[in-house]
Write a protein that holds these residues in place. Structure first.
Motif, mmCIF file in Angstrom:
data_model
loop_
_atom_site.group_PDB
_atom_site.id
_atom_site.type_symbol
_atom_site.label_atom_id
_atom_site.label_comp_id
_atom_site.label_asym_id
_atom_site.label_seq_id
_atom_site.Cartn_x
_atom_site.Cartn_y
_atom_site.Cartn_z
ATOM 1 N N UNK A 203 -27.810 -6.386 10.715
ATOM 2 C CA UNK A 203 -27.632 -5.015 11.148
ATOM 3 C C UNK A 203 -26.570 -4.260 10.374
ATOM 4 N N UNK A 204 -25.660 -4.984 9.752
ATOM 5 C CA UNK A 204 -24.509 -4.356 9.110
ATOM 6 C C UNK A 204 -24.751 -3.978 7.664
ATOM 7 N N UNK A 209 -30.643 -9.503 1.885
ATOM 8 C CA UNK A 209 -29.867 -10.488 2.597
ATOM 9 C C UNK A 209 -30.794 -11.604 3.062
ATOM 10 N N UNK A 210 -30.216 -12.726 3.420
ATOM 11 C CA UNK A 210 -30.942 -13.843 4.016
ATOM 12 C C UNK A 210 -30.049 -14.374 5.124
ATOM 13 N N UNK A 264 -24.663 -12.403 -3.874
ATOM 14 C CA UNK A 264 -23.271 -12.441 -4.315
ATOM 15 C C UNK A 264 -22.317 -13.004 -3.272
ATOM 16 N N UNK A 265 -22.454 -12.595 -2.019
ATOM 17 C CA UNK A 265 -21.488 -13.016 -0.994
ATOM 18 C C UNK A 265 -22.127 -13.933 0.038
ATOM 19 N N UNK A 266 -21.373 -14.940 0.448
ATOM 20 C CA UNK A 266 -21.755 -15.795 1.561
ATOM 21 C C UNK A 266 -20.895 -15.399 2.756
ATOM 22 N N UNK A 297 -20.551 -6.702 -2.928
ATOM 23 C CA UNK A 297 -21.970 -6.593 -3.220
ATOM 24 C C UNK A 297 -22.814 -6.055 -2.097
ATOM 25 N N UNK A 298 -22.220 -5.909 -0.912
ATOM 26 C CA UNK A 298 -22.982 -5.432 0.240
ATOM 27 C C UNK A 298 -23.184 -3.918 0.174
ATOM 28 N N UNK A 299 -24.330 -3.455 0.651
ATOM 29 C CA UNK A 299 -24.610 -2.030 0.790
ATOM 30 C C UNK A 299 -24.746 -1.717 2.272
#
Length: 384
Positions: A203-204, A209-210, A264-266, A297-299
């Motif tokens: 949701x964020x 994403x996975x 990119x991010x965990x 890396x998050x949008x």
């Protein structure tokens, strides 16, 4: 007449509005980097206990660590270990059609029956023991001896969860990596037990994403009007009254996965909530916490986060009660609203409202009458 309740929380002001693969038989463990020199301000809502870890694969550093070694009962996050154990020294193509269907459902829709099947046939707690040794996991242990069949009682920490994903991304065979992550990218909004599982990471942040989520100790999770009291199996829905080193009683809600281009991010967010917390409240709290994180890396999705009230509130294909219902919302959950438009008048005596809100993450509309804002038309929100 319009119901007056709650606060309007825009994406930019969320903090201010917050309540306070065939794997090789032996693979080198992924080394843990040093913790960050300073921890950013993570928004942990009042009453919530959280373990948080965010790892930037591009820089090889953690951007967030809060209680990252603290153990939580894993709920369905342990399904990652169940799947990786099944695929150790074999390819996804070698699975029988039945087993492949079970894995798909377990990873995409958090199918408890599938997890229980693999747990039983592959040695139960020995699954966890094997994966701890193979991946070099810390803070991870099989369920307590008093509850050997309860795979959801596996102990797990945020930093160990990050390590699982890092092994999957960087050390597992490509066929295993692509198969497991491919399933996690296809996470269904509604889990097989009727819980809305697109909280937290899902949701964020916008795709890609996975995710693999986990929940335990709640009575109803939205998605369908009758969802809820079906989760009392050997995992997500079970609770125990006995004392243990890992809290088995308070409601748990976890969001884990990878975010951004190139994964990119965990991200791992494990949480416990006060006894009696409603699923919608915990869902919203985990959302606020996750949105406060530094995730390279998050949008972030555009729109305004707004609280809701009522139970069994439907999201529909258009702004009318005759339109196809897409899902129901967890009671009291915050939703992302992009715009609003006039539609069919809805009456919940003594209130009436003909404005409808578009929820991009659901792809449909809900009546503004159920938004926790003081006016029929949400001030400052654009018209669709």
């Amino acid at each position: 007449m319009r119901r007056r309740a709650g606060l309007l929380c825009g994406a930019a002001t969320a903090l201010l509005c917050a309540l306070t693969g065939a794997a090789p038989s032996a693979t080198a463990a992924v080394p843990d980097p040093a913790p960050p020199a300073a921890v950013t301000q993570v928004d942990i809502p009042a009453g919530v206990t959280a373990g948080v870890a965010v790892f930037d694969r591009q820089t090889g550093t953690f951007t967030e660590q809060v209680n990252s070694a603290a153990q939580f009962r894993s709920a369905s996050v342990v399904k990652l270990l169940i799947a990786l154990d099944l695929l150790w020294n074999r390819t996804p193509d070698s699975l029988s059609a039945a087993d492949r269907s079970r894995v798909d459902s377990m990873l995409r829709s958090s199918d408890d029956n599938a997890a229980s099947y693999f747990w039983s046939v592959n040695g139960s707690g020995a699954i966890v023991d094997r994966m701890v040794a193979r991946l070099g996991l810390t803070d991870t242990a099989r369920p307590p001896s008093t509850h050997p069949g309860y795979w959801g009682y596996t102990a797990l920490s945020a930093r160990a969860t990050v390590r699982i994903y890092r092994w999957l991304l960087d050390s597992s065979p490509a066929s295993v990596r692509d198969y497991v992550l491919g399933n996690l990218r296809q996470s269904t909004r509604c889990a097989t037990d009727g819980y809305d599982q697109h909280f937290g990471i899902a949701g964020s942040f916008d795709r890609p994403w996975a995710v693999k989520q986990g929940w335990s100790g709640f009575s109803s999770g939205g998605c369908t009007a009758t969802a809820g009291v079906v989760a009392a199996r050997s995992g997500d829905g079970e609770r125990a009254a006995d004392a243990a080193s890992v809290d088995l009683a308070r409601p748990a809600l976890h969001t884990t996965g990878v975010v951004g281009a190139g994964d990119r991010s965990v991200v791992a967010v494990l949480t416990l909530h006060p006894t009696g917390t409603a699923y919608g409240k915990a869902y919203s709290d985990v959302g606020r916490l996750t949105r406060s994180l530094d995730v390279p890396g998050a949008t972030r999705p555009t729109g305004t986060w707004i609280g809701t009230w009522g139970t069994g509130v439907r999201v529909r294909a258009d702004a009318t009660t005759s339109a196809t219902p897409l899902t129901t919302l967890p009671a009291g959950v915050e939703v992302l609203v992009r715009c609003q438009k006039r539609g069919q008048e809805v009456s919940v005596p003594p209130y009436t409202n003909d404005w409808w809100a578009y929820l991009p993450q659901y792809g449909g509309y809900m009546s503004n009458i159920y938004l926790a804002t003081p006016e029929n038309q949400v001030p400052g929100l654009e018209v669709c």
